[in-house]
Design a protein around this motif. Structure first.
Motif, PDB file in Angstrom:
ATOM      1  N   SER A 127     -66.755   9.923  -9.904  1.00 20.65           N
ATOM      2  CA  SER A 127     -65.352  10.315  -9.775  1.00 20.65           C
ATOM      3  C   SER A 127     -65.082  11.000  -8.439  1.00 20.65           C
ATOM      4  CB  SER A 127     -64.963  11.276 -10.909  1.00 20.65           C
ATOM      5  OG  SER A 127     -65.609  12.534 -10.760  1.00 20.65           O
ATOM      6  N   TRP A 128     -66.115  11.127  -7.590  1.00 23.51           N
ATOM      7  CA  TRP A 128     -65.913  11.787  -6.309  1.00 23.51           C
ATOM      8  C   TRP A 128     -65.142  10.885  -5.351  1.00 23.51           C
ATOM      9  CZ3 TRP A 128     -66.444  16.067  -8.256  1.00 23.51           C
ATOM     10  CH2 TRP A 128     -67.570  16.493  -8.953  1.00 23.51           C
ATOM     11  N   GLY A 129     -64.426  11.499  -4.445  1.00 26.65           N
ATOM     12  CA  GLY A 129     -63.546  10.748  -3.555  1.00 26.65           C
ATOM     13  C   GLY A 129     -64.242  10.064  -2.399  1.00 26.65           C
TER      14      GLY A 129
ATOM     15  N   TRP B 151     -65.862   7.784   0.227  1.00 25.10           N
ATOM     16  CA  TRP B 151     -65.923   6.340   0.500  1.00 25.10           C
ATOM     17  C   TRP B 151     -64.950   5.517  -0.364  1.00 25.10           C
ATOM     18  CZ3 TRP B 151     -71.068   8.194  -1.173  1.00 25.10           C
ATOM     19  CH2 TRP B 151     -71.720   8.888  -0.151  1.00 25.10           C
ATOM     20  N   GLY B 152     -64.056   6.181  -1.115  1.00 20.08           N
ATOM     21  CA  GLY B 152     -63.113   5.456  -1.962  1.00 20.08           C
ATOM     22  C   GLY B 152     -63.612   5.217  -3.368  1.00 20.08           C
ATOM     23  N   MET B 153     -64.704   5.896  -3.774  1.00 22.37           N
ATOM     24  CA  MET B 153     -65.251   5.658  -5.113  1.00 22.37           C
ATOM     25  C   MET B 153     -64.236   6.013  -6.205  1.00 22.37           C
ATOM     26  SD  MET B 153     -69.308   6.724  -4.860  1.00 22.37           S
ATOM     27  CE  MET B 153     -68.992   8.458  -4.493  1.00 22.37           C
ATOM     28  N   ARG B 154     -63.601   7.172  -6.081  1.00 17.54           N
ATOM     29  CA  ARG B 154     -62.618   7.538  -7.098  1.00 17.54           C
ATOM     30  C   ARG B 154     -61.437   6.580  -7.084  1.00 17.54           C
ATOM     31  NH1 ARG B 154     -58.524  12.776  -7.084  1.00 17.54           N
ATOM     32  NH2 ARG B 154     -57.538  12.319  -9.091  1.00 17.54           N
ATOM     33  N   ASP B 155     -60.949   6.245  -5.898  1.00 18.06           N
ATOM     34  CA  ASP B 155     -59.783   5.363  -5.787  1.00 18.06           C
ATOM     35  C   ASP B 155     -60.042   4.024  -6.471  1.00 18.06           C
ATOM     36  OD1 ASP B 155     -58.549   7.332  -4.305  1.00 18.06           O
ATOM     37  OD2 ASP B 155     -59.019   6.407  -2.366  1.00 18.06           O
ATOM     38  N   LEU B 156     -61.183   3.427  -6.177  1.00 15.52           N
ATOM     39  CA  LEU B 156     -61.469   2.114  -6.745  1.00 15.52           C
ATOM     40  C   LEU B 156     -61.902   2.201  -8.197  1.00 15.52           C
ATOM     41  CD1 LEU B 156     -63.249   0.154  -3.869  1.00 15.52           C
ATOM     42  CD2 LEU B 156     -60.836   0.218  -4.492  1.00 15.52           C
ATOM     43  N   GLY B 157     -62.477   3.350  -8.596  1.00 14.24           N
ATOM     44  CA  GLY B 157     -62.963   3.476  -9.971  1.00 14.24           C
ATOM     45  C   GLY B 157     -61.915   3.885 -10.973  1.00 14.24           C
ATOM     46  N   THR B 158     -60.752   4.323 -10.515  1.00 11.40           N
ATOM     47  CA  THR B 158     -59.712   4.798 -11.433  1.00 11.40           C
ATOM     48  C   THR B 158     -59.175   3.665 -12.305  1.00 11.40           C
ATOM     49  OG1 THR B 158     -59.067   6.596  -9.949  1.00 11.40           O
ATOM     50  CG2 THR B 158     -57.427   5.860 -11.548  1.00 11.40           C
ATOM     51  N   ILE B 159     -59.015   3.965 -13.596  1.00 11.55           N
ATOM     52  CA  ILE B 159     -58.450   3.026 -14.571  1.00 11.55           C
ATOM     53  C   ILE B 159     -57.156   3.625 -15.119  1.00 11.55           C
ATOM     54  CG2 ILE B 159     -58.840   1.865 -16.789  1.00 11.55           C
ATOM     55  CD1 ILE B 159     -61.854   2.033 -16.229  1.00 11.55           C
ATOM     56  N   PRO B 160     -56.031   2.879 -15.191  1.00 16.81           N
ATOM     57  CA  PRO B 160     -55.904   1.469 -14.815  1.00 16.81           C
ATOM     58  C   PRO B 160     -55.991   1.272 -13.311  1.00 16.81           C
ATOM     59  CG  PRO B 160     -53.751   2.373 -15.358  1.00 16.81           C
ATOM     60  CD  PRO B 160     -54.761   3.439 -15.697  1.00 16.81           C
ATOM     61  N   ARG B 161     -56.437   0.089 -12.925  1.00 13.41           N
ATOM     62  CA  ARG B 161     -56.618  -0.229 -11.530  1.00 13.41           C
ATOM     63  C   ARG B 161     -55.286  -0.230 -10.781  1.00 13.41           C
ATOM     64  NH1 ARG B 161     -61.669   0.831 -12.108  1.00 13.41           N
ATOM     65  NH2 ARG B 161     -63.201  -0.876 -12.118  1.00 13.41           N
ATOM     66  N   ALA B 162     -55.336   0.249  -9.555  1.00 19.29           N
ATOM     67  CA  ALA B 162     -54.187   0.184  -8.653  1.00 19.29           C
ATOM     68  C   ALA B 162     -54.480  -0.856  -7.575  1.00 19.29           C
ATOM     69  CB  ALA B 162     -53.943   1.547  -8.020  1.00 19.29           C
ATOM     70  N   PRO B 163     -53.446  -1.384  -6.928  1.00 22.22           N
ATOM     71  CA  PRO B 163     -53.706  -2.286  -5.807  1.00 22.22           C
ATOM     72  C   PRO B 163     -54.527  -1.593  -4.724  1.00 22.22           C
ATOM     73  CG  PRO B 163     -51.399  -2.392  -6.464  1.00 22.22           C
ATOM     74  CD  PRO B 163     -52.000  -1.233  -7.211  1.00 22.22           C
ATOM     75  N   ILE B 164     -55.390  -2.343  -4.056  1.00 21.89           N
ATOM     76  CA  ILE B 164     -56.163  -1.801  -2.941  1.00 21.89           C
ATOM     77  C   ILE B 164     -55.213  -1.307  -1.863  1.00 21.89           C
ATOM     78  CG2 ILE B 164     -57.736  -2.435  -1.071  1.00 21.89           C
ATOM     79  CD1 ILE B 164     -59.071  -4.373  -3.028  1.00 21.89           C
ATOM     80  N   GLN B 165     -55.469  -0.113  -1.345  1.00 22.74           N
ATOM     81  CA  GLN B 165     -54.600   0.484  -0.334  1.00 22.74           C
ATOM     82  C   GLN B 165     -54.944  -0.088   1.049  1.00 22.74           C
ATOM     83  OE1 GLN B 165     -54.001   4.857  -0.730  1.00 22.74           O
ATOM     84  NE2 GLN B 165     -55.372   4.701  -2.510  1.00 22.74           N
ATOM     85  N   ASN B 166     -54.415  -1.229   1.343  1.00 22.46           N
ATOM     86  CA  ASN B 166     -54.691  -1.877   2.622  1.00 22.46           C
ATOM     87  C   ASN B 166     -53.638  -1.445   3.639  1.00 22.46           C
ATOM     88  OD1 ASN B 166     -55.859  -3.484   4.557  1.00 22.46           O
ATOM     89  ND2 ASN B 166     -54.921  -5.379   3.824  1.00 22.46           N
ATOM     90  N   THR B 167     -53.816  -0.247   4.169  1.00 19.92           N
ATOM     91  CA  THR B 167     -52.882   0.314   5.144  1.00 19.92           C
ATOM     92  C   THR B 167     -53.646   0.843   6.342  1.00 19.92           C
ATOM     93  OG1 THR B 167     -52.908   2.591   4.321  1.00 19.92           O
ATOM     94  CG2 THR B 167     -51.411   1.042   3.217  1.00 19.92           C
ATOM     95  N   LEU B 168     -52.912   1.116   7.416  1.00 23.47           N
ATOM     96  CA  LEU B 168     -53.511   1.659   8.620  1.00 23.47           C
ATOM     97  C   LEU B 168     -53.931   3.110   8.453  1.00 23.47           C
ATOM     98  CD1 LEU B 168     -51.055   0.245  11.330  1.00 23.47           C
ATOM     99  CD2 LEU B 168     -53.262  -0.692  10.633  1.00 23.47           C
TER     100      LEU B 168
ATOM    101  N   GLY C 158     -75.903  17.111 -18.898  1.00 23.51           N
ATOM    102  CA  GLY C 158     -74.512  17.397 -18.562  1.00 23.51           C
ATOM    103  C   GLY C 158     -74.000  16.425 -17.525  1.00 23.51           C
ATOM    104  N   VAL C 159     -72.683  16.444 -17.339  1.00 24.71           N
ATOM    105  CA  VAL C 159     -72.034  15.591 -16.342  1.00 24.71           C
ATOM    106  C   VAL C 159     -71.182  16.483 -15.448  1.00 24.71           C
ATOM    107  CG1 VAL C 159     -70.578  13.581 -15.939  1.00 24.71           C
ATOM    108  CG2 VAL C 159     -71.959  13.714 -18.027  1.00 24.71           C
ATOM    109  N   GLN C 160     -71.342  16.361 -14.142  1.00 18.76           N
ATOM    110  CA  GLN C 160     -70.633  17.230 -13.205  1.00 18.76           C
ATOM    111  C   GLN C 160     -69.329  16.640 -12.685  1.00 18.76           C
ATOM    112  OE1 GLN C 160     -74.117  16.928 -13.085  1.00 18.76           O
ATOM    113  NE2 GLN C 160     -74.160  18.876 -14.174  1.00 18.76           N
ATOM    114  N   PHE C 161     -68.919  15.503 -13.185  1.00 17.62           N
ATOM    115  CA  PHE C 161     -67.685  14.892 -12.707  1.00 17.62           C
ATOM    116  C   PHE C 161     -66.467  15.689 -13.180  1.00 17.62           C
ATOM    117  CE2 PHE C 161     -69.899  10.486 -12.822  1.00 17.62           C
ATOM    118  CZ  PHE C 161     -70.592  10.800 -11.663  1.00 17.62           C
ATOM    119  N   ALA C 162     -65.348  15.464 -12.490  1.00 16.94           N
ATOM    120  CA  ALA C 162     -64.105  16.160 -12.826  1.00 16.94           C
ATOM    121  C   ALA C 162     -63.441  15.464 -14.017  1.00 16.94           C
ATOM    122  CB  ALA C 162     -63.166  16.164 -11.629  1.00 16.94           C
TER     123      ALA C 162
END
Length: 497
Positions: free
Chosen positions: A79-81, A83-100, A353-357
């Motif tokens: 769930s850590w942010g 490299w984009g792990m949290r962004d891509l791992g979040t459910i429900p999926r969101a569109p990939i943020q293909n921006t500058l 234990g699990v240390q994720f948020a």
């Protein structure tokens, strides 16, 4: 699409620096020469071509895209942010943020830049060899170097094109035969054509290696191949790239499994496991990918291994040892003391234990971290399994099943890990094609998801059984990075969600 490809060679080199994270560029290669030095001395051509393989490796193996895409595929979980792990791992999926401006865009920009850089490096050199040296070179002592450069050059071209085709929906197909003028009008090609071009290059490389005993391949750290094994290496990767190139089950079923079967008939005789040197040749997934505070094995994998559905869409809350998804409000689950699959105990380590948020989603939670290659963590040294004989065997097993070949041989190839390492009931070959294909995906997800790069993503998108599919809304390919699209004068687009 004919926009501004004349800038491609330069842009690829520039964005390799601009788009990659500082972390991935910490080490300066003091041995690097400038192009005028390199291209004026043909005796350096073999080493220049060899350098393209490191660029290819670093395009996928460091932090991005391997870490976030592995979370996206629900093999790794975090769930850590970073490299984009949290962004891509979040459910429900969101569109990939293909921006500058997206901070974690490196999972798109790093492979695009470095793979094109690797390709351009070889293309430029081979073009100079043809135009300035008549297509043949020697070492100054009468020893011909032409085939050494050609075989390894085509191998590098095939790996770069093939990886582009595996990751992106489209790419440019270019080699040394494309003139500078023609580069200006080159069109983007769909991934199917890019993969086909890669297979052509790899099979051409294999033919040159096979035909010239003086050729070798030693560009990848720790791998030293004579001409015969180098040819097998080329065929092994051709089989992998073609087998994993499909974007869904229907495409996988329609793939050219006869060609894949032929390619797997003469592959490497030992695992392809480059040696980590802790400086240039390393991989993030065997570092943070094995640290329990950073990442865990997806609970979806644990549930599957404990006889659950393993599905991303079907809840299995009553599984006695590995419910999926992880129950909301639960911070710990008991250790699995009598696992159905022995690899839960041998390849994974239990954590109480699990240390994720928790506010980022309990579906990120898991009690187990990957620990199969723990020898690597201390100094980033030792073998980094990339394409093993067992993984190649699984590709051959699928090809046998899909072409009506020997299911007895296919069963033996599956059992090589299923029984020997997992302690599961042996397949006999009398099972249905569907059941055997399902077990192939099972083995791939358990055995090879931490090998190579992006393997879990490839495995889920070509899976035949819905229980193994990608989470709904997960993109099966990446778009070209926004900055590249703007340079080309094309509309920015994205996938997923």
């Amino acid at each position: 699409m004919k926009k501004n490809f004349k800038y491609f060679g330069v842009v690829a080199a520039i964005i390799a620096v601009t788009f990659t994270s500082c972390e991935d560029l910490e080490v300066e290669n003091l041995n690097e020469k400038n192009s005028s030095d390199i291209f004026s001395d043909p005796t350096t051509f073999p080493s220049v071509v060899d350098g393209a393989f490191l660029t290819w490796w670093q395009a996928t193996q460091l932090s991005s895209p391997n870490m976030p895409i592995s979370v996206y595929a629900q093999t790794l979980s975090s769930s850590w942010g970073n490299w984009g792990m949290r962004d891509l791992g979040t459910i429900p999926r969101a569109p990939i943020q293909n921006t500058l401006t997206y901070n974690n865009r490196a999972f798109m920009t790093t492979p695009w830049a470095r793979l094109n850089q690797s390709l351009a490096q070889v293309n430029d050199l081979l073009r100079v060899m043809n135009s300035e040296f008549g297509g043949t070179i020697d070492d100054g002592n009468g020893n011909d170097l032409t085939n050494q450069v050609l075989a390894n050059g085509k191998l590098a071209q095939g790996l770069a094109l093939g990886t582009l085709g595996l990751i992106f929906d489209q790419a440019f197909i270019a080699d040394e035969t494309v003139s500078a003028i023609d580069l200006g009008t080159l069109e983007l090609s769909p991934y199917t054509d890019v993969v086909a071009a890669a297979i052509t290059k790899l099979t051409e490389a294999a033919a040159i290696f096979d035909g010239d005993a003086s050729t070798t391949h030693s560009a990848i750290n720790g791998l030293n191949y004579d001409n015969v094994e180098a040819a097998r290496f080329a065929r092994s990767f051709a089989a992998k790239i073609l087998a994993y190139s499909s974007r869904d089950a229907a495409e996988a079923a329609a793939n050219d499994w006869n060609q894949i079967l032929s390619l797997t008939a003469n592959t490497v005789t030992a695992d392809i496991s480059p040696a980590g040197d802790g400086v240039f040749w390393w991989t993030r997934i065997l570092i943070q990918g094995q640290f329990p505070l950073w990442t865990r094995v997806s609970q979806r994998i644990i549930n599957m291994m404990e006889g659950g559905t393993g599905s991303g869409t079907t809840s299995d809350p009553s599984n006695a040892t590995a419910p999926y998804p992880w129950p909301d409000g639960t911070n710990t689950l008991p250790e699995i003391t009598a696992p159905r699959d022995a690899r839960i105990s041998t390849d994974f380590v239990y954590n109480s234990g699990v240390q994720f948020a928790a506010d980022r989603g309990y579906y990120f939670y898991s009690s187990y971290n990957f620990n199969k290659y723990n020898y690597y963590i201390a100094a980033l040294l030792g073998p980094m399994p990339h394409l093993t004989m067992n993984e190649i065997g699984m590709i051959r097993a699928e090809a046998l099943i899909r072409t009506g070949g020997s299911k007895t041989e296919a069963a033996a190839l599956i059992n090589a890990t299923r029984v020997t390492r997992g302690g599961l009931t042996a397949l006999t070959g009398t099972e249905s094609d569907a059941d055997m294909l399902k077990e192939i995906t099972y083995e791939r997800l358990v055995e090879f998801a931490w090998d190579g790069a992006l393997n879990g993503w490839y495995f889920r998108r070509i899976a035949s059984d819905p229980s193994h599919f990608l989470q709904p809304g997960t993109a099966s390919q990446l778009p070209l990075p926004a900055q590249e699209l703007e340079i080309l004068g094309l509309d920015v687009y994205t996938f997923g969600g």
